[in-house]
Each structure stands twice: as C-alpha cells, then as structure tokens.
Design a protein around this motif. Sequence first.
Motif, short mmCIF file in Angstrom:
data_model
loop_
_atom_site.label_atom_id
_atom_site.label_comp_id
_atom_site.label_asym_id
_atom_site.label_seq_id
_atom_site.Cartn_x
_atom_site.Cartn_y
_atom_site.Cartn_z
N LEU A 9 0.87 -1.16 0.00
CA LEU A 9 0.00 0.00 0.00
C LEU A 9 0.91 1.21 0.00
O LEU A 9 1.82 1.31 0.82
CB LEU A 9 -0.85 -0.03 1.27
CG LEU A 9 -1.78 1.14 1.54
CD1 LEU A 9 -2.87 1.19 0.49
CD2 LEU A 9 -2.41 0.97 2.92
N GLU A 10 0.71 2.10 -0.95
CA GLU A 10 1.53 3.31 -1.00
C GLU A 10 0.82 4.39 -0.19
O GLU A 10 -0.30 4.77 -0.50
CB GLU A 10 1.77 3.73 -2.43
CG GLU A 10 2.60 2.70 -3.17
CD GLU A 10 3.15 3.20 -4.48
OE1 GLU A 10 3.32 4.42 -4.65
OE2 GLU A 10 3.43 2.33 -5.33
N LEU A 11 1.48 4.83 0.87
CA LEU A 11 0.90 5.81 1.78
C LEU A 11 1.47 7.18 1.50
O LEU A 11 2.67 7.33 1.27
CB LEU A 11 1.21 5.42 3.23
CG LEU A 11 0.75 4.03 3.66
CD1 LEU A 11 1.33 3.70 5.02
CD2 LEU A 11 -0.76 3.98 3.70
N PRO A 62 6.14 9.95 1.12
CA PRO A 62 5.52 8.67 0.76
C PRO A 62 6.23 7.49 1.42
O PRO A 62 7.44 7.53 1.66
CB PRO A 62 5.69 8.62 -0.76
CG PRO A 62 6.85 9.50 -1.05
CD PRO A 62 6.86 10.56 0.02
N ARG A 63 5.46 6.47 1.75
CA ARG A 63 5.99 5.22 2.31
C ARG A 63 5.24 4.05 1.70
O ARG A 63 4.08 4.18 1.34
CB ARG A 63 5.79 5.17 3.82
CG ARG A 63 6.63 6.16 4.55
CD ARG A 63 6.55 5.87 6.02
NE ARG A 63 7.21 6.93 6.74
CZ ARG A 63 8.00 6.74 7.77
NH1 ARG A 63 8.22 5.53 8.19
NH2 ARG A 63 8.55 7.75 8.39
N CYS A 97 3.11 2.02 14.33
CA CYS A 97 4.49 2.52 14.34
C CYS A 97 4.74 3.42 13.13
O CYS A 97 5.39 4.47 13.26
CB CYS A 97 5.48 1.37 14.35
SG CYS A 97 5.42 0.41 15.88
N VAL A 98 4.23 3.04 11.98
CA VAL A 98 4.37 3.88 10.78
C VAL A 98 3.64 5.20 11.00
O VAL A 98 4.15 6.27 10.68
CB VAL A 98 3.84 3.14 9.52
CG1 VAL A 98 3.79 4.07 8.33
CG2 VAL A 98 4.71 1.94 9.22
N HIS A 99 2.45 5.13 11.57
CA HIS A 99 1.67 6.34 11.85
C HIS A 99 2.44 7.27 12.78
O HIS A 99 2.60 8.46 12.50
CB HIS A 99 0.33 5.98 12.46
CG HIS A 99 -0.38 7.16 13.03
ND1 HIS A 99 -1.06 8.07 12.26
CD2 HIS A 99 -0.48 7.60 14.31
CE1 HIS A 99 -1.55 9.01 13.05
NE2 HIS A 99 -1.20 8.74 14.30
N PHE A 100 2.92 6.75 13.91
CA PHE A 100 3.59 7.61 14.89
C PHE A 100 4.92 8.11 14.37
O PHE A 100 5.35 9.21 14.74
CB PHE A 100 3.75 6.87 16.23
CG PHE A 100 2.46 6.76 16.98
CD1 PHE A 100 1.74 7.90 17.33
CD2 PHE A 100 1.95 5.53 17.33
CE1 PHE A 100 0.54 7.80 18.03
CE2 PHE A 100 0.75 5.42 18.02
CZ PHE A 100 0.05 6.56 18.37
N ALA A 101 5.61 7.36 13.54
CA ALA A 101 6.87 7.83 12.96
C ALA A 101 6.64 9.02 12.03
O ALA A 101 7.53 9.84 11.83
CB ALA A 101 7.56 6.70 12.21
#
Length: 83
Positions: free
Chosen positions: A6-8, A14-15, A77-81
């Motif tokens: 999933l490209e965020l 972008p991640r 973890c991705v959200h908080f980073a």
Amino acid sequence: MKLEQLELKLPDGPRVFHYRPASMGDRGVIYQVFDNQDYRFDDWEPGKALMAFYGAKTRAGATALVVDAGANIGASCVHFAAV
C-alpha cells in the motif's frame, strides 16, 4: 505468503507498507490507522496534552520512543513515525 503493498502519502513523505491481502485483520488495521485515523490526537484533550509534552521534550533534545506492545502489523508505528 504473498504480500501486497500500500503506498501511503504521509506528512513526512511517501511510504510503502506491506500487508497480507487475504487477512481481514491486516485490512482492518489498515482501515483503523490510515483511513479512519483512529490514532489521531487532535480531537482528544488528553491527546493534545500528550502531543504538547512530546513537543516540549523533543525541543529540549530528547529522543522519542514509542512502545507499541500490540504491534499487530506495525501500522501504528508507521503512523507515529510520521507525526
């Protein structure tokens, strides 16, 4: 096991986030964290206080540490980073 990505588009850029497409749990977590924004603190008074504390500590030179004891697939973890 086949993974999909999933490209965020996050505030810090972008991640790519990998998940198991056949897993209802993975899709549920992705919805909760990225679509529904369940971990946003802006509309929650204790969350605003927590973010103010975090800001003061980082401005003072402290390094943030998030312990996600129920990490599941790592979406939080991705959200908080990114915040």
